[in-house]
Design an enzyme around this catalytic site. Structure first.
Site, PDB file in Angstrom:
ATOM      1  CE  LYS A  35      -3.506  -6.331  -3.486  1.00  0.00           C
ATOM      2  NZ  LYS A  35      -2.537  -5.618  -4.347  1.00  0.00           N
ATOM      3  CB  SER A  91      -0.917   0.056   1.223  1.00  0.00           C
ATOM      4  OG  SER A  91      -1.561  -1.170   1.425  1.00  0.00           O
TER       5      SER A  91
HETATM    6  P1  NAD Z   1       3.729 -10.926  -9.925  1.00  0.00           P
HETATM    7  O1  NAD Z   1       4.572 -11.870  -9.163  1.00  0.00           O
HETATM    8  O2  NAD Z   1       3.846 -10.937 -11.399  1.00  0.00           O
HETATM    9  O3  NAD Z   1       3.964  -9.416  -9.468  1.00  0.00           O
HETATM   10  C1  NAD Z   1       4.350  -9.005  -8.202  1.00  0.00           C
HETATM   11  C2  NAD Z   1       5.667  -8.269  -8.377  1.00  0.00           C
HETATM   12  O4  NAD Z   1       5.974  -7.516  -7.220  1.00  0.00           O
HETATM   13  C3  NAD Z   1       6.854  -9.204  -8.615  1.00  0.00           C
HETATM   14  O5  NAD Z   1       7.471  -8.856  -9.843  1.00  0.00           O
HETATM   15  C4  NAD Z   1       7.778  -8.894  -7.445  1.00  0.00           C
HETATM   16  O6  NAD Z   1       9.131  -8.986  -7.819  1.00  0.00           O
HETATM   17  C5  NAD Z   1       7.367  -7.469  -7.133  1.00  0.00           C
HETATM   18  N1  NAD Z   1       7.744  -6.977  -5.800  1.00  0.00           N
HETATM   19  C6  NAD Z   1       7.524  -7.537  -4.598  1.00  0.00           C
HETATM   20  N2  NAD Z   1       8.024  -6.760  -3.613  1.00  0.00           N
HETATM   21  C7  NAD Z   1       8.566  -5.661  -4.218  1.00  0.00           C
HETATM   22  C8  NAD Z   1       9.235  -4.500  -3.753  1.00  0.00           C
HETATM   23  N3  NAD Z   1       9.467  -4.311  -2.450  1.00  0.00           N
HETATM   24  N4  NAD Z   1       9.655  -3.593  -4.649  1.00  0.00           N
HETATM   25  C9  NAD Z   1       9.440  -3.763  -5.971  1.00  0.00           C
HETATM   26  N5  NAD Z   1       8.814  -4.848  -6.470  1.00  0.00           N
HETATM   27  C10 NAD Z   1       8.384  -5.786  -5.611  1.00  0.00           C
HETATM   28  O7  NAD Z   1       2.245 -11.224  -9.441  1.00  0.00           O
HETATM   29  P2  NAD Z   1       0.829 -10.560  -9.796  1.00  0.00           P
HETATM   30  O8  NAD Z   1      -0.167 -11.499  -9.204  1.00  0.00           O
HETATM   31  O9  NAD Z   1       0.721 -10.230 -11.227  1.00  0.00           O
HETATM   32  O10 NAD Z   1       0.817  -9.242  -8.925  1.00  0.00           O
HETATM   33  C11 NAD Z   1       0.682  -7.935  -9.439  1.00  0.00           C
HETATM   34  C12 NAD Z   1      -0.412  -7.180  -8.698  1.00  0.00           C
HETATM   35  O11 NAD Z   1      -1.669  -7.779  -9.010  1.00  0.00           O
HETATM   36  C13 NAD Z   1      -0.277  -7.222  -7.181  1.00  0.00           C
HETATM   37  O12 NAD Z   1      -0.650  -5.982  -6.630  1.00  0.00           O
HETATM   38  C14 NAD Z   1      -1.307  -8.268  -6.791  1.00  0.00           C
HETATM   39  O13 NAD Z   1      -1.762  -8.127  -5.468  1.00  0.00           O
HETATM   40  C15 NAD Z   1      -2.382  -7.956  -7.807  1.00  0.00           C
HETATM   41  N6  NAD Z   1      -3.431  -8.990  -7.971  1.00  0.00           N
HETATM   42  C16 NAD Z   1      -3.098 -10.256  -8.314  1.00  0.00           C
HETATM   43  C17 NAD Z   1      -4.101 -11.222  -8.463  1.00  0.00           C
HETATM   44  C18 NAD Z   1      -3.753 -12.646  -8.858  1.00  0.00           C
HETATM   45  O14 NAD Z   1      -4.586 -13.535  -8.739  1.00  0.00           O
HETATM   46  N7  NAD Z   1      -2.555 -12.912  -9.356  1.00  0.00           N
HETATM   47  C19 NAD Z   1      -5.451 -10.874  -8.247  1.00  0.00           C
HETATM   48  C20 NAD Z   1      -5.764  -9.553  -7.910  1.00  0.00           C
HETATM   49  C21 NAD Z   1      -4.742  -8.620  -7.764  1.00  0.00           C
END
Ligand code: NAD
Length: 286
Positions: free
Chosen positions: A190, A147
């Site tokens: 979130k 956040s």
């Molecule tokens: P993802 O693993 O592709 O992306 C998450 C990224 O965050 C990774 O690349 C990781 O290296 C990076 N990260 C973590 N800590 C970090 C930091 N301190 N500084 C910089 N980067 C950092 O996975 P995703 O699921 O595509 O996630 C992307 C967004 O989508 C997130 O906010 C996640 O909560 C949201 N989301 C995902 C889903 C799902 O089902 N996958 C559903 C709803 C929302």
């Protein structure tokens, strides 16, 4: 003239960040990404060796170009905030200028301005623990990485965003409905992100004419989601219960981000946009 986008949170070709980059590239935007420092080496190596070439193909047959990859750790705002053990950690020592403030300064130096800011990152070290068993440290770490990282990014990038620009983050319905298994304070993080979307839309809109929205995405088998441990169940649940009984593709989220970043969405700000096959609208599973 084409737009320029900075997408924070791309470290492979499986997540929402990558799909958003592709949709923006297909619409003609120049792509810059911010990659988490510990994941930077393998991401850049894989890119260089062509490991992602198949997933780089755009609808017109060309390959998505990433103009520059920046090292980023969004839990640190400025060099003074980085503790000694991280500074000397060998996964961090090889990179420089990866705090939020420094990345924004580097992007300004390299390109002058951007039009689109995307926050596609989250981290909750205790995500597999129920909230009732979550430590203060774990809870605060989830909020910091998932956040506040967005507040920090927008704070530092807003001064280099062109008026009419657009900022987008990714959220999940666990902020407003009970999703057992999404623990460690991630549901709280979130909820914070969604509330901040409204306040930041007001502040960034008045000050810089920049729009701020968040996409509440359905389940995707990304690296981060696999770490939570219940992603296959969530995909199956959505398939069974959502109004649209199809698997959600990351492209569908990418295309929504491209729409939100475009002038087609010029009056949309402060909104939570659901891209989840309609699952959020169900009251009873049938
Ligand atoms: P993802 O693993 O592709 O992306 C998450 C990224 O965050 C990774 O690349 C990781 O290296 C990076 N990260 C973590 N800590 C970090 C930091 N301190 N500084 C910089 N980067 C950092 O996975 P995703 O699921 O595509 O996630 C992307 C967004 O989508 C997130 O906010 C996640 O909560 C949201 N989301 C995902 C889903 C799902 O089902 N996958 C559903 C709803 C929302």
């Amino acid at each position: 003239k084409g737009k320029r986008a900075f997408i924070a949170g791309v470290a492979d070709d499986n997540g929402y960040g990558w799909a958003i980059a592709k949709s923006l590239a297909a619409a003609g935007a120049e792509i810059l990404v911010g990659t988490w420092v510990p994941a930077l080496n393998i991401f850049e190596t894989s890119l260089r060796r062509g490991k992602f070439d198949e997933s780089r193909v755009l609808p017109d047959g060309s390959l998505m170009e990433i103009t520059k990859v920046y090292a980023l750790d969004a839990v640190f705002d400025q060099p003074e905030d980085v503790p000694e053990d991280i500074k000397t950690n060998k996964r961090y020592a090889g990179s420089s200028n990866w705090t939020v403030k420094e990345v924004a300064e580097c992007v300004k130096q390299d390109f002058g301005s951007i039009d689109i800011l995307v926050h596609s990152l989250a981290n909750g070290p205790e995500v597999t623990k129920p909230l009732l068993e979550t430590s203060r440290k774990g809870y605060l770490a989830a909020i910091s990485a998932s956040s506040y990282s967005y507040v920090s990014l927008l704070q530092r990038f807003l001064p280099i965003m062109n008026p009419g620009g657009s900022s987008i983050s990714l959220t999940y319905i666990a902020s407003e409905r009970i999703i057992p298994g999404y623990g460690g304070g991630m549901s709280s993080a979130k909820a914070g992100l969604e509330s901040d979307t409204r306040v930041l839309a007001f502040e960034a809109g008045r000050k810089h004419k920049v729009r701020v929205n968040t996409i509440s995405a359905g389940p995707l088998r990304s690296r981060a989601a696999k770490a939570i441990g219940f992603i296959d169940m969530m995909i199956e649940y959505s398939l069974t219960n959502a109004p649209l009984q199809k698997e959600l593709t990351s492209e569908e989220v990418g295309n929504t981000a491209a729409f939100l970043a475009s002038p087609l969405a010029s009056a949309i700000t402060g909104a939570v946009i659901y891209v989840d096959n309609g699952l959020n609208a169900m009251g009873v599973a049938v």
